[in-house]
Design a protein around this motif. Structure first.
Motif, PDB file in Angstrom:
ATOM      1  N   PHE A 113      47.892  81.886  60.363  1.00 11.44           N
ATOM      2  CA  PHE A 113      47.085  82.541  59.328  1.00 11.44           C
ATOM      3  C   PHE A 113      46.838  81.631  58.123  1.00 11.44           C
ATOM      4  O   PHE A 113      45.694  81.403  57.714  1.00 11.44           O
ATOM      5  CB  PHE A 113      47.767  83.830  58.877  1.00 11.44           C
ATOM      6  N   LYS A 114      47.919  81.101  57.548  1.00  9.11           N
ATOM      7  CA  LYS A 114      47.761  80.304  56.328  1.00  9.11           C
ATOM      8  C   LYS A 114      46.947  79.043  56.591  1.00  9.11           C
ATOM      9  O   LYS A 114      46.135  78.630  55.757  1.00  9.11           O
ATOM     10  CB  LYS A 114      49.135  79.928  55.762  1.00  9.11           C
ATOM     11  N   SER A 115      47.130  78.411  57.747  1.00  8.51           N
ATOM     12  CA  SER A 115      46.383  77.188  58.080  1.00  8.51           C
ATOM     13  C   SER A 115      44.901  77.482  58.264  1.00  8.51           C
ATOM     14  O   SER A 115      44.043  76.695  57.852  1.00  8.51           O
ATOM     15  CB  SER A 115      46.953  76.546  59.344  1.00  8.51           C
ATOM     16  N   LEU A 116      44.598  78.628  58.895  1.00  7.24           N
ATOM     17  CA  LEU A 116      43.193  79.015  59.085  1.00  7.24           C
ATOM     18  C   LEU A 116      42.504  79.250  57.753  1.00  7.24           C
ATOM     19  O   LEU A 116      41.388  78.778  57.516  1.00  7.24           O
ATOM     20  CB  LEU A 116      43.107  80.270  59.954  1.00  7.24           C
ATOM     21  N   VAL A 117      43.185  79.984  56.854  1.00  9.55           N
ATOM     22  CA  VAL A 117      42.594  80.271  55.541  1.00  9.55           C
ATOM     23  C   VAL A 117      42.448  78.985  54.728  1.00  9.55           C
ATOM     24  O   VAL A 117      41.413  78.734  54.099  1.00  9.55           O
ATOM     25  CB  VAL A 117      43.451  81.300  54.778  1.00  9.55           C
ATOM     26  N   GLY A 118      43.493  78.142  54.765  1.00 13.24           N
ATOM     27  CA  GLY A 118      43.436  76.879  54.031  1.00 13.24           C
ATOM     28  C   GLY A 118      42.323  75.979  54.530  1.00 13.24           C
ATOM     29  O   GLY A 118      41.573  75.393  53.744  1.00 13.24           O
ATOM     30  N   LYS A 119      42.188  75.888  55.864  1.00 10.08           N
ATOM     31  CA  LYS A 119      41.133  75.057  56.437  1.00 10.08           C
ATOM     32  C   LYS A 119      39.762  75.617  56.077  1.00 10.08           C
ATOM     33  O   LYS A 119      38.832  74.863  55.755  1.00 10.08           O
ATOM     34  CB  LYS A 119      41.296  74.978  57.955  1.00 10.08           C
ATOM     35  N   GLY A 120      39.630  76.944  56.107  1.00  4.24           N
ATOM     36  CA  GLY A 120      38.358  77.571  55.743  1.00  4.24           C
ATOM     37  C   GLY A 120      37.952  77.231  54.319  1.00  4.24           C
ATOM     38  O   GLY A 120      36.788  76.903  54.053  1.00  4.24           O
ATOM     39  N   LYS A 121      38.908  77.261  53.390  1.00  5.97           N
ATOM     40  CA  LYS A 121      38.619  76.951  51.987  1.00  5.97           C
ATOM     41  C   LYS A 121      38.176  75.490  51.824  1.00  5.97           C
ATOM     42  O   LYS A 121      37.244  75.181  51.075  1.00  5.97           O
ATOM     43  CB  LYS A 121      39.848  77.215  51.120  1.00  5.97           C
ATOM     44  N   ILE A 122      38.870  74.588  52.543  1.00  2.10           N
ATOM     45  CA  ILE A 122      38.522  73.167  52.449  1.00  2.10           C
ATOM     46  C   ILE A 122      37.121  72.932  53.005  1.00  2.10           C
ATOM     47  O   ILE A 122      36.300  72.246  52.398  1.00  2.10           O
ATOM     48  CB  ILE A 122      39.554  72.301  53.202  1.00  2.10           C
ATOM     49  N   LEU A 123      36.856  73.504  54.177  1.00  5.39           N
ATOM     50  CA  LEU A 123      35.531  73.334  54.793  1.00  5.39           C
ATOM     51  C   LEU A 123      34.430  73.918  53.915  1.00  5.39           C
ATOM     52  O   LEU A 123      33.340  73.361  53.819  1.00  5.39           O
ATOM     53  CB  LEU A 123      35.518  73.990  56.179  1.00  5.39           C
ATOM     54  N   LEU A 124      34.734  75.042  53.266  1.00  3.96           N
ATOM     55  CA  LEU A 124      33.756  75.650  52.361  1.00  3.96           C
ATOM     56  C   LEU A 124      33.469  74.705  51.196  1.00  3.96           C
ATOM     57  O   LEU A 124      32.319  74.513  50.796  1.00  3.96           O
ATOM     58  CB  LEU A 124      34.284  76.984  51.855  1.00  3.96           C
ATOM     59  N   GLY A 125      34.531  74.078  50.664  1.00  2.00           N
ATOM     60  CA  GLY A 125      34.352  73.116  49.577  1.00  2.00           C
ATOM     61  C   GLY A 125      33.585  71.884  49.996  1.00  2.00           C
ATOM     62  O   GLY A 125      32.943  71.239  49.170  1.00  2.00           O
ATOM     63  N   LEU A 126      33.625  71.563  51.312  1.00  2.38           N
ATOM     64  CA  LEU A 126      32.894  70.418  51.846  1.00  2.38           C
ATOM     65  C   LEU A 126      31.526  70.814  52.387  1.00  2.38           C
ATOM     66  O   LEU A 126      30.850  70.031  53.046  1.00  2.38           O
ATOM     67  CB  LEU A 126      33.714  69.747  52.956  1.00  2.38           C
ATOM     68  N   ASN A 127      31.125  72.066  52.119  1.00  2.27           N
ATOM     69  CA  ASN A 127      29.790  72.580  52.472  1.00  2.27           C
ATOM     70  C   ASN A 127      29.571  72.735  53.982  1.00  2.27           C
ATOM     71  O   ASN A 127      28.430  72.739  54.438  1.00  2.27           O
ATOM     72  CB  ASN A 127      28.682  71.687  51.882  1.00  2.27           C
ATOM     73  N   ARG A 128      30.649  72.875  54.751  1.00  5.11           N
ATOM     74  CA  ARG A 128      30.525  73.103  56.194  1.00  5.11           C
ATOM     75  C   ARG A 128      30.699  74.601  56.441  1.00  5.11           C
ATOM     76  O   ARG A 128      31.749  75.080  56.873  1.00  5.11           O
ATOM     77  CB  ARG A 128      31.566  72.275  56.950  1.00  5.11           C
ATOM     78  N   TYR A 129      29.632  75.315  56.149  1.00 10.23           N
ATOM     79  CA  TYR A 129      29.696  76.770  56.052  1.00 10.23           C
ATOM     80  C   TYR A 129      29.996  77.449  57.384  1.00 10.23           C
ATOM     81  O   TYR A 129      30.791  78.395  57.437  1.00 10.23           O
ATOM     82  CB  TYR A 129      28.376  77.298  55.461  1.00 10.23           C
TER      83      TYR A 129
END
Length: 542
Positions: free
Chosen positions: A105-121
């Motif tokens: 769970f935490k890794s999925l959410v963390g990765k999602g936030k990073i990807l969002l910050g890198l514009n990989r929507y």
């Protein structure tokens, strides 16, 4: 002997427990660099134990416990690295954790936030939607659903270019500036006849059409006082700005790679034109970059590619309009100068939105005004020298020939000595008729002497005296906007001319069309009217 030296852990298990506790405490206290170091120690020991346990035919429960500990430690180190903006390493940590437990769970959410910050929507959306299925999501559903909706909105903007700033403008720019998606419209990078490489339209484009939206690698802003505006504040601001860019390039391989495509101002002709796909938000990740960040080269890149927010071809919206700002937007750096520009930009927070300021034909190069193009050729030549180039655009080539005529020199000298502006405009218009100047070329010359037209149209005495012997406001405005793109000052002259007399529906529609050239189609009618009204009030004050 210190107390901490007396109580050394006696077993590897105790050491791991102590490291895990210490790393977590440091993370909670936001001591991020130290947290990363301690988590790295823990992870190395944990990986070593897992390797040895595999060799010794382990008990499943013991191995599972080690893997869970490793997975959580990787996720926590990713969180610390993400807060340090070390996104490349943070993503690798998340991926390692998800290899151990694909639905962690935490890794999925963390990765999602990073990807969002890198514009990989799209990839970020996949992470959040998978995380929602986890039982741990029950206490975080509102937050996760917010991320899901945000990803969907930004992905739609990025795919379609459907941006709308109207609500924010009508609210008086209250609250934070809107978060926008990265977007690339109908453009490509090619060799340019103007200078090096440039951005080109791939199809016919209407005035106001959005060409690209991109977030800055870094920005730096300061409120300048009259005393330090030219010296100390700008030097400090520039140093901070350079440091931010270097840090971003050091921590993110993708940013480093994009910066490497830009020119340092030398050997322009030897540089290849990169594929536009390289700059798209969902561009495929490449392998690791092996080159170290060259700070000297980055400084040279910034010298020729950074943009100031108060440029004549820019409009700053929102709170940062009170500041003097500089920023670095990679794709926008490919846009060359022309004295008959066809694009403008809006600055919204750390984003720049580039739109067509007049109609653009397929294959035409997209250009900005680096300096004031509503001025005579002689002044533009002086400005281009300070920028270190000689402008060879169509307008400059045309005016080089026409301005050699004695009549043109007399008009410019006369205006400098204070002759009646109506007389100067009449002579210019008569000269254009004799010299068979047509179409955009009329707009070029009217733009060069725009200050005289503004003064004439703003004086009741001049209007009464010259009447129909000088062109009507709408004719002059149309020709200038068609030739050099619409400018806020041109728009103000038009709206001011009809405001007092009560504008007709046709006049209002024309004002809105001109407004789209200045502010782009991201501002809809009601918000555009609001900007036009505020612009007219500002014009009256001056």
């Amino acid at each position: 002997m210190r107390e901490e030296d007396q109580q050394q852990p006696s077993t590897p298990e105790e050491l791991m427990q102590e490291l895990r506790f210490k790393a977590t405490e440091l993370l909670l206290r936001e001591e991020l660099q130290e947290s990363v170091k301690v988590y790295t120690q823990f992870i190395n020991i944990c990986q070593d134990k897992i390797s040895k346990t595999h060799q010794n035919q382990p008990e499943p429960d013991h191995l599972n416990g080690l893997q869970k500990s490793l997975c959580l430690a990787l996720s926590n180190r990713a969180e610390a690295r993400s807060k340090l903006r070390d996104f490349t390493k943070a993503l690798k940590d998340c991926d390692q954790a998800l290899k151990i437990e694909s639905t962690h769970f935490k890794s999925l959410v963390g990765k999602g936030k990073i990807l969002l910050g890198l514009n990989r929507y799209s990839k970020a959306l996949d992470c959040f939607q998978t995380a929602i299925l986890d039982p741990q999501a029950n206490g975080n559903l509102e937050t996760l659903n917010g991320y899901v909706q945000k990803c969907k909105k930004l992905e739609f903007q990025s795919r379609t270019g459907a941006f709308d700033l109207s609500d924010w403008i009508l609210s008086g720019f209250r609250g934070k500036s809107p978060e926008l998606a990265e977007y690339i419209g109908p453009v490509q990078i090619k060799r340019s006849e103007l200078s090096g490489r440039g951005l080109f339209a791939t199809k016919n484009i209407d005035a106001g059409t959005l060409l690209l939206v991109t977030k800055a690698i870094a920005t730096e802003r300061v409120i300048l006082s009259s005393q330090d505006s030219d010296e100390n504040a700008q030097l400090v601001m520039w140093k901070n700005f350079v440091d931010k860019v270097v840090e971003s390039a050091t921590k993110c391989e993708e940013i480093h790679r994009l910066i490497s495509t830009l020119s340092t101002g030398e050997d322009e002709d030897k540089l290849e034109a990169p594929e536009i796909s390289l700059f798209r938000p969902e561009a495929e990740e490449k392998g690791e970059a092996n080159e170290e960040v060259d700070k000297v080269r980055i400084l040279s890149v910034l010298d020729v590619n950074s943009l100031v927010e108060d440029s004549v071809s820019a409009k700053v919206l929102g709170r940062n309009s009170d500041y003097y700002g500089v920023g670095f937007w990679v794709l926008a750096s490919f846009i060359n100068h022309s004295c008959n520009p066809n694009a403008r930009r809006l600055h919204v927070g750390d984003y720049v939105l580039v739109h067509a300021s007049r109609d653009v034909k397929a294959g035409e190069e997209i250009t900005f005004a680096y300096f004031d193009v509503l001025s005579p050729l002689s002044k533009r030549k002086e400005k281009s020298k300070t920028w270190g180039f000689h402008c060879i655009c169509k307008r400059c080539k045309f005016e080089e020939e026409i301005c050699s005529k004695p009549e043109m020199k007399e008009i410019e000298i006369g205006l400098h000595r204070g002759i009646d502006v109506g007389t100067a405009i009449f002579r210019l218009e008569e000269g254009m008729r004799r010299w068979m100047v047509r179409g955009k070329e009329k707009g070029y010359l009217r733009a060069s002497f725009w200050a005289a037209y503004v003064e004439a149209y703003g004086s009741e005495k001049s209007v009464k005296r010259w009447g129909r012997r000088i062109p009507a406001v709408d004719i002059a405005v149309d020709s200038v906007a068609e030739a050099v793109g619409c400018d806020e000052r041109v728009l103000k002259v038009f709206t001011q001319a009809f405001k007092g007399n009560g504008a007709s529906l046709v006049d209002m529609e024309k004002a809105l069309k001109l407004g789209r050239g200045v502010h782009g189609k991201v501002v809809k009618k009601q918000a555009l009217r609001s900007l036009l009204d505020s612009g007219t009030r500002e014009h009256r004050r001056y």
